[in-house]
Design an enzyme around this catalytic site. Structure first.
Site, mmCIF file in Angstrom:
data_model
loop_
_atom_site.group_PDB
_atom_site.id
_atom_site.type_symbol
_atom_site.label_atom_id
_atom_site.label_comp_id
_atom_site.label_asym_id
_atom_site.label_seq_id
_atom_site.Cartn_x
_atom_site.Cartn_y
_atom_site.Cartn_z
ATOM 1 N N ASP A 43 10.463 -10.496 -19.927
ATOM 2 C CA ASP A 43 10.918 -9.108 -19.968
ATOM 3 C C ASP A 43 12.442 -9.077 -20.057
ATOM 4 O O ASP A 43 13.134 -9.411 -19.096
ATOM 5 C CB ASP A 43 10.438 -8.376 -18.703
ATOM 6 C CG ASP A 43 10.651 -6.875 -18.787
ATOM 7 O OD1 ASP A 43 11.297 -6.418 -19.754
ATOM 8 O OD2 ASP A 43 10.179 -6.169 -17.887
ATOM 9 N N HIS B 222 14.033 -6.295 -20.426
ATOM 10 C CA HIS B 222 14.341 -5.094 -19.632
ATOM 11 C C HIS B 222 15.469 -4.258 -20.222
ATOM 12 O O HIS B 222 16.154 -3.512 -19.506
ATOM 13 C CB HIS B 222 14.678 -5.494 -18.194
ATOM 14 C CG HIS B 222 14.101 -4.580 -17.158
ATOM 15 N ND1 HIS B 222 14.859 -3.699 -16.415
ATOM 16 C CD2 HIS B 222 12.826 -4.398 -16.747
ATOM 17 C CE1 HIS B 222 14.081 -3.034 -15.583
ATOM 18 N NE2 HIS B 222 12.834 -3.430 -15.765
ATOM 19 N N HIS C 123 1.867 -0.744 -19.700
ATOM 20 C CA HIS C 123 2.869 -1.070 -18.680
ATOM 21 C C HIS C 123 2.389 -0.524 -17.344
ATOM 22 O O HIS C 123 1.946 0.615 -17.259
ATOM 23 C CB HIS C 123 4.187 -0.403 -19.087
ATOM 24 C CG HIS C 123 5.322 -0.603 -18.145
ATOM 25 N ND1 HIS C 123 5.729 0.373 -17.260
ATOM 26 C CD2 HIS C 123 6.154 -1.654 -17.955
ATOM 27 C CE1 HIS C 123 6.773 -0.056 -16.576
ATOM 28 N NE2 HIS C 123 7.046 -1.288 -16.981
ATOM 29 N N GLU D 176 7.513 1.022 -22.560
ATOM 30 C CA GLU D 176 7.448 1.603 -21.219
ATOM 31 C C GLU D 176 8.346 2.832 -21.071
ATOM 32 O O GLU D 176 8.107 3.667 -20.193
ATOM 33 C CB GLU D 176 7.834 0.568 -20.163
ATOM 34 C CG GLU D 176 9.301 0.165 -20.167
ATOM 35 C CD GLU D 176 9.571 -0.969 -19.193
ATOM 36 O OE1 GLU D 176 10.076 -0.698 -18.086
ATOM 37 O OE2 GLU D 176 9.267 -2.133 -19.543
ATOM 38 N N ASP E 255 3.029 3.545 -20.694
ATOM 39 C CA ASP E 255 2.745 3.561 -19.259
ATOM 40 C C ASP E 255 1.875 4.778 -18.964
ATOM 41 O O ASP E 255 2.241 5.908 -19.280
ATOM 42 C CB ASP E 255 4.056 3.625 -18.470
ATOM 43 C CG ASP E 255 3.860 3.396 -16.988
ATOM 44 O OD1 ASP E 255 3.051 4.130 -16.381
ATOM 45 O OD2 ASP E 255 4.528 2.505 -16.421
ATOM 46 N N GLU F 206 9.469 -8.660 -24.049
ATOM 47 C CA GLU F 206 9.347 -7.223 -23.805
ATOM 48 C C GLU F 206 10.707 -6.532 -23.783
ATOM 49 O O GLU F 206 11.661 -7.047 -23.206
ATOM 50 C CB GLU F 206 8.641 -7.017 -22.464
ATOM 51 C CG GLU F 206 8.502 -5.576 -22.030
ATOM 52 C CD GLU F 206 7.728 -5.456 -20.733
ATOM 53 O OE1 GLU F 206 7.990 -4.495 -19.987
ATOM 54 O OE2 GLU F 206 6.866 -6.315 -20.459
#
Length: 381
Positions: free
Chosen positions: A183, A185, A284, A235, A257, A209
């Protein structure tokens, strides 16, 4: 049947639960939350109650349309998350009324079990490798890890190589049958992502991700075309309209999500939309048990569902964990890296209402951490 009330509960570690009551005693649960903005989303749910109280809870699509499109200002994380939690709770009520799991109302199940992955922490190769091996020994066949902490816009060779060393250590410890997701992020810039991804390719990550922040979604196609690593994102995208451009840009995995992207109704549509582009679905879900239950209902009804994130033992869950608010925790019994298809009506879980009410008396004020670089400037969290 009429809706008689909506009640939100802020519960540790950082979650918001919603209970919708009806005049026939059927209750539905949802999880409307923006991490770090729980009070704000709870207020949005309270405003939605002005419309919902007195309505038939089984008119799910009608309520989704009114709540999502019936106001001049619409969309975004707060409003979409409020709708998401409400939508989950309405589907929970519908499943209980008809006596079937939600996935049955979505067309029935397409699989008997769903693959899941867990999170690991740690910054040093030996620590990360041990954590991944521990997860493998518990039966998991895939993990996800953060790609890095505070990042400069163009960081050092040492930062890039440290991530490569961590991934290499996990690959050596766990072997080629074990999947490693990374991830980013949104902490990596375009330059850092393009610099780092080729170095990771020999270790065949499961996916990377969110290599860029959502504001740069229009550039994600450049990332996809520059690497053989499957790219995942979503997400911080809240509707099928948000996903339209990233799906056509070449991502491999869509990650809406269920507590942000309009709930079961909208994520089911996003899943079908992703199929058109040969994109897999991996919802997510670093959140609570209601969000996970809702995610699994969509997974079991979606042919392109790949794997499901779950938060058991995740580093955010300090003081409370995924199973603490359930009467029967066996519904999330993970074995051999999978969770069995739930069979109970609605979302398939029984929320421990007494424990939720007790936790809500304490509440929480969880806030997103603030990351700063070594020069004092703000860094992406």
């Amino acid at each position: 049947m009429k809706i008689t009330g909506l009640t939100t509960y802020l519960v540790a570690p950082r979650w918001c639960f919603l209970r919708i009551d009806t005049d026939e005693g059927v209750t539905g649960w949802g999880e409307p939350i923006v991490e770090g903005r729980a009070h704000t989303v709870a207020a949005a749910v309270d405003e939605a109650a002005d419309y919902l109280v007195g309505q038939d809870p089984l008119r799910i699509e009608e309520h989704w349309q009114v709540l999502s499109k019936g106001n001049f200002y619409r969309g975004g994380p707060v409003l979409s998350s409020a709708v998401a939690g409400i939508d989950q709770a309405l589907w929970d009520i519908a499943g209980k009324v008809y006596g079937v799991p939600v996935y049955q109302l979505l067309g029935g199940h397409v699989r008997d079990r769903m693959r899941v992955y867990g999170w690991i922490g740690g910054d040093r190769p030996d620590v990360v490798a041990d954590a991944a091996k521990n997860m493998q020994n518990q039966g998991f066949t895939a993990i996800k890890m953060n790609g890095g902490g505070e990042m400069r816009r163009v960081d050092t060779a040492a930062q890039c190589l440290a991530l490569v060393d961590r991934v290499a250590a996990i690959r050596e410890a766990c072997g080629p049958e074990f999947d490693i997701a990374i991830d980013f992020h949104g902490r990596f810039t375009m330059a850092m992502a393009r610099r780092t991804l080729p170095l990771l390719e020999p270790y065949l990550p499961f996916f990377v991700e969110e290599p860029l922040v959502p504001e740069l979604t229009d550039q994600i196609g450049q990332i996809c075309s520059s690497t053989s690593i499957p790219i995942a994102t979503g997400e911080r995208l809240y509707s099928r309209w948000d996903f339209k451009d990233v799906l056509s840009a070449g991502i491999a995995i869509a990650q809406p999500d269920l507590s942000h992207a309009g709930g079961i109704s909208e994520v089911r549509r996003i899943a079908a939309q992703a199929e058109v582009y040969d994109v897999a679905l991996a919802p997510h879900c670093p959140l609570g048990p209601i969000a996970l239950a809702a995610s699994l209902q969509v997974d079991f009804a979606s042919p392109n569902a790949l794997i499901q994130e779950q938060s058991l033992g995740i580093h955010y869950n300090e003081g409370s964990d995924l199973l603490d608010y359930l009467v029967d925790t066996s519904v999330f019994g993970f074995a051999d890296g999978y969770v069995t298809r739930p069979t109970k009506p609605g979302l398939g879980i029984e929320v421990d209402e007494k424990e939720v009410a007790r936790a809500a008396e304490v509440g929480h004020r969880w806030r997103t951490p603030t990351f700063r670089r070594d020069d004092g400037s703000l860094a992406e969290w």
